[in-house]
Structures are given as C-alpha cells and as structure tokens.
Enzyme design. Sequence first.
Site, PDB file in Angstrom:
ATOM      1  N   GLY A 152     -73.779 -99.012   1.818  1.00  0.00           N
ATOM      2  CA  GLY A 152     -75.094 -98.759   2.415  1.00  0.00           C
ATOM      3  C   GLY A 152     -75.217 -97.348   2.959  1.00  0.00           C
ATOM      4  O   GLY A 152     -76.238 -96.679   2.759  1.00  0.00           O
ATOM      5  N   ASN A 167     -81.027-103.980  12.160  1.00  0.00           N
ATOM      6  CA  ASN A 167     -79.728-104.641  12.263  1.00  0.00           C
ATOM      7  C   ASN A 167     -79.446-105.192  13.655  1.00  0.00           C
ATOM      8  O   ASN A 167     -78.762-106.190  13.797  1.00  0.00           O
ATOM      9  CB  ASN A 167     -78.607-103.679  11.838  1.00  0.00           C
ATOM     10  CG  ASN A 167     -78.756-102.291  12.410  1.00  0.00           C
ATOM     11  OD1 ASN A 167     -79.748-101.599  12.148  1.00  0.00           O
ATOM     12  ND2 ASN A 167     -77.800-101.882  13.204  1.00  0.00           N
ATOM     13  N   GLN A 184     -80.348-105.030   5.766  1.00  0.00           N
ATOM     14  CA  GLN A 184     -80.407-106.320   6.464  1.00  0.00           C
ATOM     15  C   GLN A 184     -81.426-107.274   5.845  1.00  0.00           C
ATOM     16  O   GLN A 184     -81.390-108.479   6.112  1.00  0.00           O
ATOM     17  CB  GLN A 184     -80.734-106.116   7.954  1.00  0.00           C
ATOM     18  CG  GLN A 184     -79.629-105.416   8.736  1.00  0.00           C
ATOM     19  CD  GLN A 184     -78.342-106.222   8.813  1.00  0.00           C
ATOM     20  OE1 GLN A 184     -78.322-107.447   8.614  1.00  0.00           O
ATOM     21  NE2 GLN A 184     -77.240-105.552   9.095  1.00  0.00           N
ATOM     22  N   SER A 190     -76.522-102.957   0.753  1.00  0.00           N
ATOM     23  CA  SER A 190     -75.064-102.886   0.935  1.00  0.00           C
ATOM     24  C   SER A 190     -74.436-104.222   0.569  1.00  0.00           C
ATOM     25  O   SER A 190     -74.914-105.276   0.995  1.00  0.00           O
ATOM     26  CB  SER A 190     -74.744-102.550   2.396  1.00  0.00           C
ATOM     27  OG  SER A 190     -73.358-102.730   2.629  1.00  0.00           O
ATOM     28  N   GLY A 191     -73.342-104.185  -0.198  1.00  0.00           N
ATOM     29  CA  GLY A 191     -72.700-105.419  -0.655  1.00  0.00           C
ATOM     30  C   GLY A 191     -72.226-106.320   0.468  1.00  0.00           C
ATOM     31  O   GLY A 191     -72.500-107.525   0.475  1.00  0.00           O
ATOM     32  N   THR A 232     -65.671 -93.194 -11.556  1.00  0.00           N
ATOM     33  CA  THR A 232     -65.479 -94.478 -12.236  1.00  0.00           C
ATOM     34  C   THR A 232     -66.002 -95.611 -11.364  1.00  0.00           C
ATOM     35  O   THR A 232     -65.736 -95.654 -10.162  1.00  0.00           O
ATOM     36  CB  THR A 232     -63.978 -94.679 -12.544  1.00  0.00           C
ATOM     37  OG1 THR A 232     -63.537 -93.571 -13.327  1.00  0.00           O
ATOM     38  CG2 THR A 232     -63.741 -95.972 -13.307  1.00  0.00           C
ATOM     39  N   CYS A 282     -70.169 -97.943  23.779  1.00  0.00           N
ATOM     40  CA  CYS A 282     -69.475 -97.148  24.790  1.00  0.00           C
ATOM     41  C   CYS A 282     -69.374 -95.705  24.315  1.00  0.00           C
ATOM     42  O   CYS A 282     -68.915 -95.451  23.220  1.00  0.00           O
ATOM     43  CB  CYS A 282     -68.067 -97.670  25.012  1.00  0.00           C
ATOM     44  SG  CYS A 282     -68.043 -99.312  25.714  1.00  0.00           S
TER      45      CYS A 282
HETATM   46  C1  LIG Z   1     -74.487-102.055   7.760  1.00  0.00           C
HETATM   47  C2  LIG Z   1     -75.703-101.240   7.617  1.00  0.00           C
HETATM   48  C3  LIG Z   1     -75.671-100.008   6.938  1.00  0.00           C
HETATM   49  C4  LIG Z   1     -74.389 -99.392   6.416  1.00  0.00           C
HETATM   50  O1  LIG Z   1     -73.876-100.076   5.308  1.00  0.00           O
HETATM   51  P1  LIG Z   1     -72.329 -99.845   4.914  1.00  0.00           P
HETATM   52  O2  LIG Z   1     -72.194-100.550   3.602  1.00  0.00           O
HETATM   53  O3  LIG Z   1     -71.512-100.486   6.004  1.00  0.00           O
HETATM   54  O4  LIG Z   1     -72.092 -98.382   4.812  1.00  0.00           O
HETATM   55  C5  LIG Z   1     -76.848 -99.308   6.805  1.00  0.00           C
HETATM   56  N1  LIG Z   1     -78.000 -99.793   7.294  1.00  0.00           N
HETATM   57  C6  LIG Z   1     -78.074-100.963   7.941  1.00  0.00           C
HETATM   58  C7  LIG Z   1     -79.391-101.449   8.438  1.00  0.00           C
HETATM   59  C8  LIG Z   1     -76.927-101.724   8.134  1.00  0.00           C
HETATM   60  O5  LIG Z   1     -77.016-102.876   8.792  1.00  0.00           O
END
Ligand SMILES: *Cc1c(COP(=O)(O)O)cnc(C)c1O
Length: 400
Positions: A71, A151, A179, A199-200, A237, A323
């Site tokens: 992501g 998120n 999300q 994001s996977g 790749t 923090c």
């Molecule tokens: C987790 C998240 C990302 C980042 O994705 P990654 O695969 O962990 O780099 C970006 N945007 C949102 C809203 C997320 O919740």
Amino acid sequence: MRQIYLDNNATTKVAPEVVEAILPFFNDYYGNPSSMHTFGGGVMRHVDQARQEIAGLLGASPGEIVFTGGGSESDNLAIRGTIEALAGRKRHLITTRVEHPAVREVFHHYQKNGYQLTELTVDGSGALDLDELEQSITPDTALVSVMWANNETGVIFPIEKVAQIVKAKGSVFHTDAVQAAGKIPIDVSRVPVDLLTVSGHKLHAPKGVGVLYVRKGTKLAPLILGGHQEKGRRAGTENVPGVVGLGRAAALASTWMSDENTRVRHLRDKLERGIVASCKDVRVNGKDRLPNTLNVSFEFIEGEAILLMLDDLGICASSGSACASGSLEPSHVMRAMGVPFTAAHGSIRFSLSRFNTEDEIDYVIQQLPGVTNRLRELSPFADAPAWQGTPLAHDHDHEH
Ligand SMILES: *Cc1c(COP(=O)(O)O)cnc(C)c1O
C-alpha cells in the site's frame, strides 16, 4: 491463553485458502514469469489470472492493474508518479488532514520542496466538506488525494462525489482504498478515480504486495526503473506468491463480501452497544463507518494503558495515539476531528474481520468495564473534570 485479534486495520490473518493457493509457487512453479521457456510462461499465466481477479474486485480491466510492493508503495507511486509526469507544470496539491502517513508524508515532502498544499478539514464526526474541496481546486491543482475509508476511525468518504467534483475541474484524482477494498463495494467503472491503492495484507493476503489501479490514459512516471515488468510502470521480477495470494484474496472477497460484512457489522455493533452500555465516560469516534471498525474514547484514561491491560487478557487492539519523543501526541486523525485532548488520549480502535466470533466479542464486553474502572481509579485526570475539553500541556510524564 486465548488470543482475540481485533486489530485487523493494522493487518489481517492470511486466509487458509490464500495460503493454499500460494504454496505451489515456492515448491513447483518457481519460474520467472518473464522467461522465454514454457516453465516461466506458465507462471505468467497465474500472474495474469491474479490480475483478472483483483480487476474483478475493483470493476477495472486487467490492463489497468499494476502490482507493487504494498500500500505504501502504491500511494508513493500514485502521488510521486503523477507529480513527476507533470514536470512542475502544476504546483498545487490537495489532500485531507486524516490520510495515512504513506500519503501525508509524501505531500509534506512536496510542500517542503515548494509545492502549495491544501489539507482539507473534517468535522467532529470525521466528515469531509465537499464545498471546501470544490473551492480549493484551481487550474494549478496537479493532484487531489482523498482516502476511501479511514484506517483509524473507519469513516467512509463519499468517494463517488469527491471523484466527480475533482474530474469536473480537470485534476488527477487518487484514492487510498486500502481499508475499503474487500470491506465495501468498489467499482471504478462507475466512480471516476484515476488512481486507486490496495494493499494485500489488509484483505487476508500476504504483506509486501499491493496494487495501484491506473485508469487507462493516466500519465504516470515510474518510481522503480529497470526491466519491463508491469508495462514499465514498476520494474522488478514479480512477487509471484504474493501476487497469486492477492488474486485469491480478491476473488474470495468478491464472493463473500456481502454475507461476511453483514456478520462482521453485527459483531461490531454488538461490541459498540456493549461498551457504551457498560463503560462510563465513553464516546464513539466517527460516523458512517466501515462495518468492521469501532474507535472509542475512554475519557481520562491513557489509550496505551488500556491496550496493555487488554494485552494481558489476550486481546489485541490498537490506540489512536502515537508516542513521539517522550510526549504523547493524540493522533492527527483525532486532532483533525477536534476530539478533546482528554478523550483523544484514551482512544482505542477495535477492528474486526470475518475470523472473529460472537464468543470473542462477549469476552471483550465482559472484560472491558473492569479494565477501564481500574485505570480510572489510578488516573491523575479523573478528579479534574474542569480539564475536560481543554488542551493539556504536552509535558506530563509518561512511562513507556
Ligand atoms: C495499511 C495502510 C497503508 C499502507 O499499506 P502497507 O501495505 O502496509 O504499506 C496505506 N493506507 C492505509 C489507509 C492503510 O491502512
């Protein structure tokens, strides 16, 4: 000890079906998809199938799918790739105050480098002001990036309307849909976004693989140069096991989304009702949310303290505050929503998935009042209601 995982907006369990789909690509089908031989070419067919599956989840065509390393990379590619493709011809950027750091930090980087940045506000329920958006866009606006769902709070933005406003004014539009994907329907054949991030690991696929949807005709400079993979948009790749897993997860989400989300919503609502009924001085942050997310503030308690006690009980959740250098800053999302300082500090995010059970939710509802009551007895703020709603100095001691 039992473990109850309620931190699915941070990451999710890889679905067993996804694990099963991935394993042959370590042991048997390990060829390079770009190789000339049949062995490699056979692997490319699986990459292409995954491309079709993720395109299916998004309403895209397979040629518009670019696989990335996650992501954050997709967000960077969308923003930096758009700005670089414009080569300084437009120097104004628009985003919101509540974006994920993978978007926020990129825009702040360009702001430091001479670009003009507008960060749209949200109201107390987390909602965007569409008039403010419309008025902010000028002929000099290169790019607008507004997340589909938040998120921290789960608040869903009206992306169809946002995209229509942006496109009517002629800017490029990106949305971070990390999300939203797999939780609510996304259809780019109906919603005029140019670029969209997935994001996977937020939808039961592995970490380190993601997608950037790039609408046909969108001008985008690559971040990673090298081979011709992904039509030159992302050299390197392919992460074949990750890509295959993401495809499988997307296909599962496409078939299960509506049923599973009804069930998850029911569990989330039960948790919400249970907490509001049994805990004192609690507020729910955000309206119009994803079915899986509950962000609650317990006034006068530190979120971290709640998390540690929940952790002792085997319950994984997350706090909204981070923090930083010895002081506890409430999260930028809570600040943007104007959540009072004493409540922002006690904000906790519970995020569910289809792997949670009713029994787990009952356990949390049963344990939480004891936790918050005990912490309130210890709280230095509890006897100072006059502080409620007023910013405190950032200098109180905090033990990490
Ligand atoms: C987790 C998240 C990302 C980042 O994705 P990654 O695969 O962990 O780099 C970006 N945007 C949102 C809203 C997320 O919740």
